[in-house]
Motif scaffolding. Sequence first.
Motif, PDB file in Angstrom:
ATOM      1  N   GLU A 196      25.276 -67.725  35.151  1.00 49.85           N
ATOM      2  CA  GLU A 196      25.506 -68.335  36.587  1.00 49.85           C
ATOM      3  C   GLU A 196      27.070 -68.454  36.622  1.00 49.85           C
ATOM      4  OE1 GLU A 196      23.470 -70.003  38.264  1.00 49.85           O
ATOM      5  OE2 GLU A 196      24.822 -71.191  39.474  1.00 49.85           O
TER       6      GLU A 196
ATOM      7  N   LYS B 275      17.135 -78.881  25.210  1.00 55.22           N
ATOM      8  CA  LYS B 275      17.415 -79.530  26.373  1.00 55.22           C
ATOM      9  C   LYS B 275      16.295 -80.783  26.380  1.00 55.22           C
ATOM     10  CE  LYS B 275      20.195 -76.540  27.919  1.00 55.22           C
ATOM     11  NZ  LYS B 275      21.578 -76.589  28.207  1.00 55.22           N
TER      12      LYS B 275
ATOM     13  N   GLU C   6      26.495 -79.539  38.896  1.00 61.46           N
ATOM     14  CA  GLU C   6      25.680 -79.149  40.080  1.00 61.46           C
ATOM     15  C   GLU C   6      25.147 -80.317  40.771  1.00 61.46           C
ATOM     16  OE1 GLU C   6      24.558 -74.812  38.068  1.00 61.46           O
ATOM     17  OE2 GLU C   6      22.849 -76.477  38.271  1.00 61.46           O
TER      18      GLU C   6
ATOM     19  N   GLU D 182      24.808 -79.750  23.874  1.00 64.57           N
ATOM     20  CA  GLU D 182      25.133 -78.947  25.051  1.00 64.57           C
ATOM     21  C   GLU D 182      26.658 -78.176  24.850  1.00 64.57           C
ATOM     22  OE1 GLU D 182      24.454 -77.522  27.927  1.00 64.57           O
ATOM     23  OE2 GLU D 182      22.979 -79.082  28.348  1.00 64.57           O
TER      24      GLU D 182
END
Length: 469
Positions: free
Chosen positions: A56, A282, A380, A372
């Motif tokens: 990304e 996650k 975002e 993380e």
Amino acid sequence: MREVPFRQVPLAPYEQVLGERRTARLRVELGRTGRLLGDGAVWNVNSTAAGGGVAELLHTLGPLARAAGLNTRWLVVDGDPEFYTVAKRLVSMLYGIAGDGGALGAEERRHYRRAMDSNAEALAEYVRPGDVVIVHEAQPAGLIEAARALGASVVWRSHIGSDTPNRFTREGGAFVSPYVAQADATVFSTPAHVTGWAPRPQIIAPSIDPCGPKNMALSAGQVAAVLGATGILAGGHRPLTVPVPIGPDVEVRRPAQVLRDGPPPPADVPMVVQVSRWDRLKDMGGVMRAFVDSGVDGYLTLAGADLSGVTDDPEAAEVYERCRRAWEDLPPEHRRRCQLVCLPMADLRENAVVVNALQRHASVVVQKSLAEGFGLTATEAMWKARPLLAAAAGGLRDQVRDGETGLLLGDPADLAAAATGIRMLSTDRALAGRLGAAARRRVHDQYLPDRQLLDWARLIESLAGVRAA
Ligand code: UDP
């Protein structure tokens, strides 16, 4: 190994967001770094062109760096399935977990070495003396020595880490540190993840692209139409075209694979959303339980990349499958309010528009990671002024000031606290609005790409100085 070409992007749309002063500074400082490198290039090397935060970042930062005057390029390493298995295990261990439970012994090192040796041969086709090579993450760290031997300055860029070192981080560290030790400098996303074995460590926080398809503005009508086109919301699968400030229009036409009971939810139902790779860290299943326990009305969407889309992650299918079983085990009245969504990855810009729409549509965004690196999904959502519940893990702690730019879950595994957080953000709309507005300001000040590129330019200039001396 293959090169991923960068698109050409104009600077004007960035100027609209960053303002004249910040854009001019970017041009001046990156132009100076570019001139210092002469004909040289800044190479990024990583292990996948699609899926996850590193890909990304590179897709968004590379084109902008080039537009501002720095010759930036991108290489992706090749490997066989065993390489990806060892590499994924290594990354899991650096996160502080066992991963697939396998070892990182002599056999694994031999296999890893072999994969790196064949990539090193390919690297020699691209890298010239005086270039800068940024090796992202542990997967391709075995190329650092080869890049130095080609006469480049080499930075190891770690995007992940563990907040609490344990035997797995030590085992992963023992595997990768001999390679990393050869780097001229190392870069981490958060001070919490700097390791004792990293040479010349620096901190550079990541950033998001405000003009790309994932974070550009969308109208409420576009959001509903995109989510309808993909089948995530009711609205009838009509394809549509969405303009993007820095590139060609995006066609949204591929349906998402959605697992749910009953019809798609209507657009006016509040929706709690987590977007993540299907990765055990996650904790998608934990989000589902916390949502059910929160007792809030509305709907939950857990969305990740489709299972064939992320080539360097062999565990995704298993993690999705576990989540699917947990969903099947829900009582019917809750199962009807939860959907698991796999987003097509065939066109990454289409995927990005859908993620954008999902995040904008969310009444609450959750990022309940057990560990993380930085947590771009949180950045975002914050840019979209969403009320965010994030776990206090890795870089999420730098981004979210509890009660100011979101809510922070002190213990990432605490489901009761997660349920309370979801309830607070769903019911106290004044709080949600205040946190969302402050979140957007924080991203504007700290996590847009000019800040990150200026940090990199400073580091690259210092390396050029080291080599010249
Ligand atoms: N992402 C995406 N499509 C998906 C799932 C995730 O584009 O279906 C993106 C997400 O928007 C974010 C990145 O992948 O930009 C994930 O980065 P993050 O730092 O949150 O976590 P990582 O995956 O690197 O652990």
